[in-house]
Design a protein around this motif. Structure first.
Motif, PDB file in Angstrom:
ATOM      1  N   LYS A 112       0.854  -1.177   0.000  1.00  0.00           N
ATOM      2  CA  LYS A 112       0.000   0.000   0.000  1.00  0.00           C
ATOM      3  C   LYS A 112       0.898   1.237   0.000  1.00  0.00           C
ATOM      4  O   LYS A 112       1.838   1.317   0.798  1.00  0.00           O
ATOM      5  N   PHE A 113       0.629   2.153  -0.915  1.00  0.00           N
ATOM      6  CA  PHE A 113       1.393   3.397  -1.014  1.00  0.00           C
ATOM      7  C   PHE A 113       2.901   3.133  -1.157  1.00  0.00           C
ATOM      8  O   PHE A 113       3.721   3.857  -0.614  1.00  0.00           O
ATOM      9  N   GLY A 114       3.254   2.043  -1.841  1.00  0.00           N
ATOM     10  CA  GLY A 114       4.655   1.714  -2.074  1.00  0.00           C
ATOM     11  C   GLY A 114       5.332   0.960  -0.936  1.00  0.00           C
ATOM     12  O   GLY A 114       6.489   0.601  -1.044  1.00  0.00           O
ATOM     13  N   PHE A 115       4.603   0.713   0.162  1.00  0.00           N
ATOM     14  CA  PHE A 115       5.170   0.011   1.306  1.00  0.00           C
ATOM     15  C   PHE A 115       4.501  -1.350   1.470  1.00  0.00           C
ATOM     16  O   PHE A 115       3.311  -1.493   1.219  1.00  0.00           O
ATOM     17  N   THR A 116       5.259  -2.346   1.930  1.00  0.00           N
ATOM     18  CA  THR A 116       4.668  -3.644   2.229  1.00  0.00           C
ATOM     19  C   THR A 116       3.881  -3.514   3.524  1.00  0.00           C
ATOM     20  O   THR A 116       4.435  -3.179   4.562  1.00  0.00           O
ATOM     21  N   LEU A 141       3.399  -1.805   8.878  1.00  0.00           N
ATOM     22  CA  LEU A 141       4.531  -1.288   8.127  1.00  0.00           C
ATOM     23  C   LEU A 141       5.815  -1.480   8.907  1.00  0.00           C
ATOM     24  O   LEU A 141       5.856  -1.252  10.115  1.00  0.00           O
ATOM     25  N   ASP A 142       6.857  -1.876   8.216  1.00  0.00           N
ATOM     26  CA  ASP A 142       8.173  -2.058   8.834  1.00  0.00           C
ATOM     27  C   ASP A 142       9.111  -0.981   8.290  1.00  0.00           C
ATOM     28  O   ASP A 142      10.075  -1.263   7.608  1.00  0.00           O
ATOM     29  N   VAL A 143       8.742   0.263   8.574  1.00  0.00           N
ATOM     30  CA  VAL A 143       9.486   1.422   8.086  1.00  0.00           C
ATOM     31  C   VAL A 143       9.804   2.295   9.294  1.00  0.00           C
ATOM     32  O   VAL A 143       8.917   2.557  10.114  1.00  0.00           O
ATOM     33  N   LEU A 146       7.745   6.297  10.363  1.00  0.00           N
ATOM     34  CA  LEU A 146       6.447   6.273   9.702  1.00  0.00           C
ATOM     35  C   LEU A 146       5.711   4.963  10.003  1.00  0.00           C
ATOM     36  O   LEU A 146       4.514   4.973  10.281  1.00  0.00           O
ATOM     37  N   GLY A 147       6.437   3.865   9.981  1.00  0.00           N
ATOM     38  CA  GLY A 147       5.836   2.571  10.295  1.00  0.00           C
ATOM     39  C   GLY A 147       5.336   2.515  11.723  1.00  0.00           C
ATOM     40  O   GLY A 147       4.225   2.048  11.982  1.00  0.00           O
ATOM     41  N   TRP A 148       6.133   2.996  12.657  1.00  0.00           N
ATOM     42  CA  TRP A 148       5.730   2.991  14.059  1.00  0.00           C
ATOM     43  C   TRP A 148       4.460   3.809  14.243  1.00  0.00           C
ATOM     44  O   TRP A 148       3.505   3.373  14.878  1.00  0.00           O
TER      45      TRP A 148
END
Length: 179
Positions: A112-116, A141-143, A146-148
């Motif tokens: 989604k939106f370029g992120f897994t 998200l594992d980013v 932003l992921g957190w």
């Protein structure tokens, strides 16, 4: 099993044994979900079966999006899955990317939106009278940063504990029908 993984990610899992079914047969099933076939439990003389009948209440369709030989799922190819959960109250249609499909694992991701955003992992191995199956769904998200923020603030509204419980029930029922 339902747990909250690092940084607010959800992990849900189920496992079961599929009797009289080898890992090679499970791989073949994932590779050929779009095809119609006939099966009576012994040979190919029964009624037509498809992905929909694998889980008649929840499964709607699988449609290959890439790959000329893709008849369900294929490694490094995209497919669209349409399913309905929670007794038809939640319908999802997602494009998935198959990362691995062999005689041990079937794994795909949803971006989604370029992120897994989701990893769905199926693991299977030969066991005395069939195959031991374990499915795991990791959502979040594992980013860094932003992921957190997404996992703690937004994710619970998209993928709640109740949604995870529905997925676990779905997967247990699905594995039970695999025989």
């Amino acid at each position: 099993m339902l747990s909250v993984a690092g940084r607010g990610k959800f992990t849900s899992a189920s496992n079961d044994t599929v009797r009289d079914c080898t890992p090679e047969m499970i791989r073949w099933w994932f590779e050929n979900l779009v095809r119609q076939t006939t099966w009576d439990g012994i040979g190919f003389n029964g009624p037509e079966i498809s992905y929909h009948l694998w889980h008649h209440r929840d499964h709607v369709s699988v449609a290959p999006l890439t790959g000329s030989h893709n008849k369900g799922f294929a490694t490094h190819e995209k497919s669209r899955i349409t399913e309905q959960f929670n007794d038809h109250h939640n319908k999802i249609e997602v494009d998935v990317y198959t990362e691995r499909l062999d005689d041990e694992e079937f794994n795909f991701s949803i971006k989604k939106f370029g992120f897994t955003a989701v990893h769905l992992n199926h693991f299977y191995s030969a066991e005395g009278d069939g195959s031991r199956c374990y499915a795991e769904n990791v959502v979040g998200l594992d980013v860094p940063l932003l992921g957190w923020l997404f996992n703690w603030v937004i994710l619970p509204f998209i993928y709640s504990k109740r949604t995870a419980e529905h997925w676990i029930r779905h997967n247990v029922e699905e594995t039970g029908r695999s025989e």
